[in-house]
Design a protein around this motif. Structure first.
Motif, short mmCIF file in Angstrom:
data_model
loop_
_atom_site.label_atom_id
_atom_site.label_comp_id
_atom_site.label_asym_id
_atom_site.label_seq_id
_atom_site.Cartn_x
_atom_site.Cartn_y
_atom_site.Cartn_z
N HIS A 350 -13.09 3.59 -12.74
CA HIS A 350 -12.69 4.38 -12.45
C HIS A 350 -12.64 5.28 -10.94
O HIS A 350 -14.49 5.03 -10.44
N PHE A 362 -8.20 7.89 -11.33
CA PHE A 362 -7.27 6.24 -11.22
C PHE A 362 -8.59 5.67 -12.15
O PHE A 362 -10.00 5.18 -11.84
N THR A 364 -9.22 2.82 -12.39
CA THR A 364 -9.47 1.28 -11.77
C THR A 364 -10.96 1.38 -10.51
O THR A 364 -11.55 2.96 -10.02
N GLN A 377 -4.19 0.34 -11.58
CA GLN A 377 -4.89 1.23 -12.69
C GLN A 377 -4.35 0.92 -13.81
O GLN A 377 -3.93 0.56 -14.74
N ASP A 378 -5.10 0.80 -15.02
CA ASP A 378 -5.60 0.83 -16.34
C ASP A 378 -5.15 1.32 -17.60
O ASP A 378 -5.76 3.00 -17.52
#
Ligand code: PLP
Length: 432
Positions: A350, A362, A364, A377-378
């Motif tokens: 993150h 985020f 990511t 991002q996830d």
């Protein structure tokens, strides 16, 4: 945690309100599930219709900076509303609030009150076009400036969350004069000005973007915007609807002023209404005086400068002193670092990003500098994290593209609870 009554209310709501909500992000579309129907708030906590208690990190998306139902704000609101809630005539409260805003931000000479951030920005854009006799507006992708037609292009969180690039119902005519660029793209901005500098009425930017998650400006980016605008006869509109009176006594600009740039029009909302519908645009007299009745740029509002809303705003700002801002910075830091630590411990990649006391995560591995990077991002992992936190009594913004909001009523115990909930939620999110 029982959510039976929230479910019932949501079924009822969906029958009579589109999607059951009065503003789309509340619908939980990005995270799934059913929104909780809130009935009470006190300090840093809120309660839903089923009686569940939550630590609130939504804060009505910014306004509840001193916490819910602060006694000073309630007292002021009750006193004013006993003498009527609206006159449609001038009243002293709006003057006092305008004076307070001018005191807090040295370059502001005049303030016009409206009822929402959307209206403030829409009026600022109209004013910039009138004052420059030009049409083009430049905005950055992922920045949100409310839902007026010209600005609903590539417009940040609410729109991103629903996966809508632009909104149907907005004609080409309404957006053809809006040019979009990636945020933090200094070179793109320079070449745009080189090509079309004499057509640009204004560049509008969030003081620090916080509607695609928190994406701070790269050093010098705001100053570059101001310099390019001013050397090309354009105006800089600094949208501080979210950051104004939240990041510092004034807002983002007031706290970074030593960098030596001054926007032409500011927009405010959220904190200045203390939870009531109130927003404003503000700037130097020579620009603001173009508004009717002194000038010919029309703007009006039945409830503009409403006595109850301006009283609530003033009572809130009276509580927003240096001590409060120091506390908000501290709380933001504690929550931010604590959550980031919990995510790291569970191996969740993150990027923890902050700008003053605004922050977000985020999901990511890379630092995010613009919307293009943010959308990689996830969000599914975030949704799992979000629901686990909610079920442990911590209410987060229901989208991975939103800032989190701390308030002055948060206690050490709240921080401990948030972090221990996050340790569990990070494991839940990691295991999926
Ligand atoms: C919230 C927000 C707006 C819109 O304000 P509303 O009161 O919701 O219309 C505009 N600009 C920014 C930066 C915002 O965060």
């Amino acid at each position: 945690m029982s959510t039976e009554k929230s479910l019932e209310w949501h079924e009822r709501a969906k029958r009579v309100i589109p999607g059951g909500v009065s503003s789309p992000v509340r619908a939980f579309s990005a995270v799934g599930g059913t929104p909780r129907y809130m009935v009470k708030g006190a300090g840093s906590h809120v309660w839903d219709v089923d009686g569940n208690q939550y630590i609130d990190l939504v804060g009505s998306w910014g306004p509840m900076i001193v916490g819910h139902a602060h006694p000073e704000v309630i007292k002021a609101v009750l006193e004013t509303s006993r003498d009527s809630s609206s006159f449609g005539a001038p009243s002293p409260h709006e003057v006092e609030l305008a004076e307070e805003i001018c005191n807090r931000i040295s370059v502001i000479e005049k303030v016009r009150f409206v009822s929402s951030g959307t209206e403030a920005v829409m009026t600022a854009v109209r004013l910039s076009r009138a004052s420059t006799s030009r049409d083009l507006i430049v905005k950055f992708i992922g920045c949100y400036h409310g839902h007026s037609d010209a600005l609903l292009v590539q417009a940040g969180s609410g729109v991103i969350t629903l996966g809508l690039p632009n909104s149907p119902g907005v004609t080409q005519g309404q957006t053809q004069d809006t040019i979009t660029l990636q945020y933090n793209d200094a070179e793109g901005l320079k070449s745009l000005f080189a090509e079309r500098g004499s057509d640009i009425a204004a560049v509008i930017t969030e003081a620090t973007p916080a509607n695609m998650g928190v994406v701070p400006p790269l050093p010098g980016f705001n100053k570059l915007i101001a310099d390019l605008c001013h050397s090309n006869g354009a105006l800089m509109i600094l949208d501080e609807v979210m950051t104004g009176f939240r990041i510092s006594r004034g807002g983002w600009w007031e706290s970074t002023e030593p960098e030596g740039w001054v926007p032409d029009i500011f927009t405010f909302g959220k904190v200045i209404g203390g939870g009531y519908p109130l927003a404003a645009l503000a700037g130097k007299a020579n620009i603001m005086d173009l508004l009717a009745p002194l000038g010919s740029v029309y703007q009006a509002g039945t409830l503009s400068g409403n006595p109850v809303a301006t009283t609530a705003g003033l009572a809130t700002l009276n509580l927003c002193d240096d001590a409060l801002y120091a506390k908000l910075d501290q709380r933001a830091n504690e929550v931010g670092k604590g959550i980031s630590g919990a995510l790291t411990e569970s191996g969740i990649e993150h990027s923890y990003q902050s700008a003053g006391n605004l922050f977000s995560f985020f999901f990511t591995p890379h630092f995010v500098n613009n919307y293009e990077e943010a959308k990689g991002q996830d969000s599914k992992k975030f949704a799992k994290f979000f629901h686990s936190m909610l079920n442990q009594g911590v209410s987060l913004p229901p989208s991975a593209f939103e800032a989190w909001f701390v308030n002055g009523a948060m206690s050490d115990l709240d921080i401990e609870k948030i972090i221990s909930a996050a340790v569990i939620s990070a494991k839940v999110a990691a295991s999926s």
